[in-house]
Design a protein around this motif. Sequence first.
Motif, PDB file in Angstrom:
ATOM      1  N   SER A  68      24.876  64.958  37.985  1.00  0.00           N
ATOM      2  CA  SER A  68      25.614  65.049  38.952  1.00  0.00           C
ATOM      3  C   SER A  68      27.434  64.903  38.712  1.00  0.00           C
ATOM      4  CB  SER A  68      25.310  63.868  39.798  1.00  0.00           C
ATOM      5  OG  SER A  68      25.846  62.840  39.010  1.00  0.00           O
ATOM      6  N   GLU A  69      27.341  65.876  37.332  1.00  0.00           N
ATOM      7  CA  GLU A  69      28.545  65.671  37.005  1.00  0.00           C
ATOM      8  C   GLU A  69      29.336  66.815  36.607  1.00  0.00           C
ATOM      9  OE1 GLU A  69      30.116  63.577  34.114  1.00  0.00           O
ATOM     10  OE2 GLU A  69      29.541  61.547  35.475  1.00  0.00           O
ATOM     11  N   ARG A 396      37.037  65.592  35.951  1.00  0.00           N
ATOM     12  CA  ARG A 396      35.827  65.307  35.565  1.00  0.00           C
ATOM     13  C   ARG A 396      35.061  64.688  36.905  1.00  0.00           C
ATOM     14  NH1 ARG A 396      31.753  60.952  33.880  1.00  0.00           N
ATOM     15  NH2 ARG A 396      33.393  59.782  33.585  1.00  0.00           N
ATOM     16  N   VAL A 397      34.709  65.257  37.811  1.00  0.00           N
ATOM     17  CA  VAL A 397      34.284  65.397  38.922  1.00  0.00           C
ATOM     18  C   VAL A 397      32.159  64.608  39.197  1.00  0.00           C
ATOM     19  CG1 VAL A 397      33.378  65.907  41.210  1.00  0.00           C
ATOM     20  CG2 VAL A 397      35.862  67.099  40.096  1.00  0.00           C
ATOM     21  N   ASN A 398      31.873  63.528  39.675  1.00  0.00           N
ATOM     22  CA  ASN A 398      31.136  63.031  39.527  1.00  0.00           C
ATOM     23  C   ASN A 398      30.557  62.705  41.401  1.00  0.00           C
ATOM     24  OD1 ASN A 398      27.849  61.580  39.883  1.00  0.00           O
ATOM     25  ND2 ASN A 398      29.345  60.023  38.060  1.00  0.00           N
ATOM     26  N   VAL A 399      29.694  63.582  41.674  1.00  0.00           N
ATOM     27  CA  VAL A 399      29.491  64.032  43.292  1.00  0.00           C
ATOM     28  C   VAL A 399      27.904  62.342  43.851  1.00  0.00           C
ATOM     29  CG1 VAL A 399      29.675  66.048  43.531  1.00  0.00           C
ATOM     30  CG2 VAL A 399      27.402  65.621  42.956  1.00  0.00           C
ATOM     31  N   GLY A 400      27.727  61.740  42.334  1.00  0.00           N
ATOM     32  CA  GLY A 400      26.204  60.952  42.339  1.00  0.00           C
ATOM     33  C   GLY A 400      27.834  59.852  42.363  1.00  0.00           C
ATOM     34  N   VAL A 401      28.410  59.421  42.519  1.00  0.00           N
ATOM     35  CA  VAL A 401      28.808  57.844  42.101  1.00  0.00           C
ATOM     36  C   VAL A 401      28.315  56.863  43.108  1.00  0.00           C
ATOM     37  CG1 VAL A 401      30.778  59.046  40.967  1.00  0.00           C
ATOM     38  CG2 VAL A 401      31.114  58.292  42.592  1.00  0.00           C
ATOM     39  N   PRO A 402      27.919  55.390  43.146  1.00  0.00           N
ATOM     40  CA  PRO A 402      28.575  54.986  44.124  1.00  0.00           C
ATOM     41  C   PRO A 402      29.533  54.569  45.785  1.00  0.00           C
ATOM     42  CG  PRO A 402      27.543  53.902  41.828  1.00  0.00           C
ATOM     43  CD  PRO A 402      28.507  55.459  41.738  1.00  0.00           C
ATOM     44  N   GLY A 403      28.572  54.753  46.126  1.00  0.00           N
ATOM     45  CA  GLY A 403      29.415  55.269  47.583  1.00  0.00           C
ATOM     46  C   GLY A 403      30.015  56.456  47.779  1.00  0.00           C
ATOM     47  N   ASP A 412      19.831  70.939  44.035  1.00  0.00           N
ATOM     48  CA  ASP A 412      21.210  71.802  44.046  1.00  0.00           C
ATOM     49  C   ASP A 412      21.880  71.746  42.223  1.00  0.00           C
ATOM     50  OD1 ASP A 412      21.177  70.564  46.253  1.00  0.00           O
ATOM     51  OD2 ASP A 412      22.066  68.567  46.064  1.00  0.00           O
ATOM     52  N   ASP A 413      21.823  73.129  42.100  1.00  0.00           N
ATOM     53  CA  ASP A 413      22.134  73.409  41.297  1.00  0.00           C
ATOM     54  C   ASP A 413      24.403  73.377  40.923  1.00  0.00           C
ATOM     55  OD1 ASP A 413      23.837  75.559  42.810  1.00  0.00           O
ATOM     56  OD2 ASP A 413      22.656  77.244  41.554  1.00  0.00           O
ATOM     57  N   LEU A 414      24.180  73.654  39.804  1.00  0.00           N
ATOM     58  CA  LEU A 414      26.044  73.599  40.104  1.00  0.00           C
ATOM     59  C   LEU A 414      27.093  74.007  40.879  1.00  0.00           C
ATOM     60  CD1 LEU A 414      28.684  72.278  38.712  1.00  0.00           C
ATOM     61  CD2 LEU A 414      28.472  74.574  36.518  1.00  0.00           C
ATOM     62  N   GLU A 415      26.669  75.678  41.631  1.00  0.00           N
ATOM     63  CA  GLU A 415      27.554  75.624  42.212  1.00  0.00           C
ATOM     64  C   GLU A 415      27.083  75.020  43.901  1.00  0.00           C
ATOM     65  OE1 GLU A 415      27.940  80.277  43.130  1.00  0.00           O
ATOM     66  OE2 GLU A 415      27.432  80.700  41.173  1.00  0.00           O
ATOM     67  N   ASP A 426      35.983  63.202  47.911  1.00  0.00           N
ATOM     68  CA  ASP A 426      37.086  62.766  47.684  1.00  0.00           C
ATOM     69  C   ASP A 426      37.428  62.546  46.793  1.00  0.00           C
ATOM     70  OD1 ASP A 426      35.641  60.658  48.137  1.00  0.00           O
ATOM     71  OD2 ASP A 426      36.194  59.463  50.127  1.00  0.00           O
ATOM     72  N   ASP A 427      38.617  60.904  46.391  1.00  0.00           N
ATOM     73  CA  ASP A 427      38.632  60.239  45.024  1.00  0.00           C
ATOM     74  C   ASP A 427      38.257  59.664  44.611  1.00  0.00           C
ATOM     75  OD1 ASP A 427      39.133  59.109  47.329  1.00  0.00           O
ATOM     76  OD2 ASP A 427      39.990  57.408  46.091  1.00  0.00           O
ATOM     77  N   ARG A 428      37.292  59.188  45.290  1.00  0.00           N
ATOM     78  CA  ARG A 428      36.390  58.304  44.911  1.00  0.00           C
ATOM     79  C   ARG A 428      34.852  59.304  43.597  1.00  0.00           C
ATOM     80  NH1 ARG A 428      33.228  56.425  50.306  1.00  0.00           N
ATOM     81  NH2 ARG A 428      33.281  58.507  50.787  1.00  0.00           N
ATOM     82  N   ASN A 429      35.301  60.116  44.541  1.00  0.00           N
ATOM     83  CA  ASN A 429      34.109  61.539  42.855  1.00  0.00           C
ATOM     84  C   ASN A 429      35.243  62.221  41.500  1.00  0.00           C
ATOM     85  OD1 ASN A 429      33.112  62.607  46.223  1.00  0.00           O
ATOM     86  ND2 ASN A 429      31.755  61.890  45.281  1.00  0.00           N
ATOM     87  N   ILE A 430      36.597  61.962  41.763  1.00  0.00           N
ATOM     88  CA  ILE A 430      37.142  62.121  41.025  1.00  0.00           C
ATOM     89  C   ILE A 430      37.842  60.857  40.103  1.00  0.00           C
ATOM     90  CG2 ILE A 430      39.384  63.556  39.880  1.00  0.00           C
ATOM     91  CD1 ILE A 430      39.915  64.412  42.945  1.00  0.00           C
TER      92      ILE A 430
END
Length: 447
Positions: A68-69, A396-403, A412-415, A426-430
């Motif tokens: 997810s990153e 460093r982006v993580n689309v799977g962080v808690p919340g 789901d690939d990188l694109e 949003d900022d939670r993913n950064i």
Amino acid sequence: MSSSSSSSSGGGGGGGVARVYRGAFAHSTRDSALRVLTDCVLGVNARGKESEFYTGSVEVRVTNDRHSEFFMPGMVDTHIHASQYAYSGTHLDLPLLDWLNIYTFPLESRYEDLDFAKDAYTKVVKRTLRNGTTTACYFATIHTEASLLLGEITDYFGQRALIGKVCMDLNPMVPEYKELTEESKEETDRFITELLRKKYALVKPIVTPRFAMSCSSALLSNLGKTARNNDLHIQSHISENKQEVQFVKALFPECKSYTDVYVKHGLLTSKTVMAHGCHLTDEELETFHEKGAALSHCPNSNISLISGLLNVRNVLNHKVKLGLGTDVAGGYSSSMLDAIRKAVDTSKALCIQDAQLQPLSYKEAFRLATLGGSEVLSLDDCLGNFEVGKDFDALRVNVGVPGSPIDVFPGDDLEVLLEKFLNLGDDRNIVEVYVAGKRVVPLPDSK
């Protein structure tokens, strides 16, 4: 960019590799709006510059290998009013000129109070960093000391920035918020001298006439000479609102267009960025191209203040450098993700009006927010993507962080992850932000 196989942590670029990052990378190049690389390792040397891309077996000190990153370049906000952050998200009930007179000028007058300035400027720098803005082109106010304070704060938190002390000697609606012509020139010179004397690595001055409506011809000429004599960047506004365009025509009848006002005063150069440009003619865009000047597209503000819809496709067809700006507080969001979304939406709205237009893709908007912004600020030699030799300005982006506001599904690939982040994140993913190789987010707990 180069790719190689290596079994050591050495690399090109000079200075040796101080740190390496493994995982997926997404960025733009001059030839491609989006390039994705999976299972790669990027070396960053001790000076914070990208040394080499690797594939294969290497010694990894910092790992990013979750599904997810991914890493992407830091975003470049090419137009933001740091001083207006204090009322962002409010006061969007008026068109531009009324909005300036009733809300903006009275608020900006408060920046004579350095305690107020410190609080507001600290908050906007921290917020934009958390939102992934690694480089910001800031308008401050007419106050020299407060503008220098903004430079100090951006340097402290590690954000790359161009800082502009606003210049204006005309303001008939709010006459207490302006400068004398000679005072504006002298204070601008003092601001530039003192900011450069600080020798901040990533913070530089930018010559900042507010816009042609608020500056006399004498002041504009002085600022053009200042920029030329010091080889400085220039920022201002242009053709944001139709009423504004008519006022400028009346103020400068000897000039054939709004653009011509800046040309005649030496303010349209290859280091100039003008915000908005909603109502520029094709002839004016040709002048922008000839001069190498750039536009900052601020779609949130353009809509919020009912100013106009910039035809991005037409700007790009004229080969004018183009980036995105939040234009806080005319734009209610300080997030460049919002600027990306509003840019795409604006292009689609124009396509509804003219079916022959081609809408902006998310990939093109991604490029405008990263590499495009670096080109606008004439900084593309050192930032904007992951080319070897550039500074490591990265998220460093993580689309799977808690919340997280994003759900990830098998396949789901990188694109797909990138597109979801640009549209939903949003900022939670950064989770981390780097500027010139230094991690600046998470912010220090005590600040």
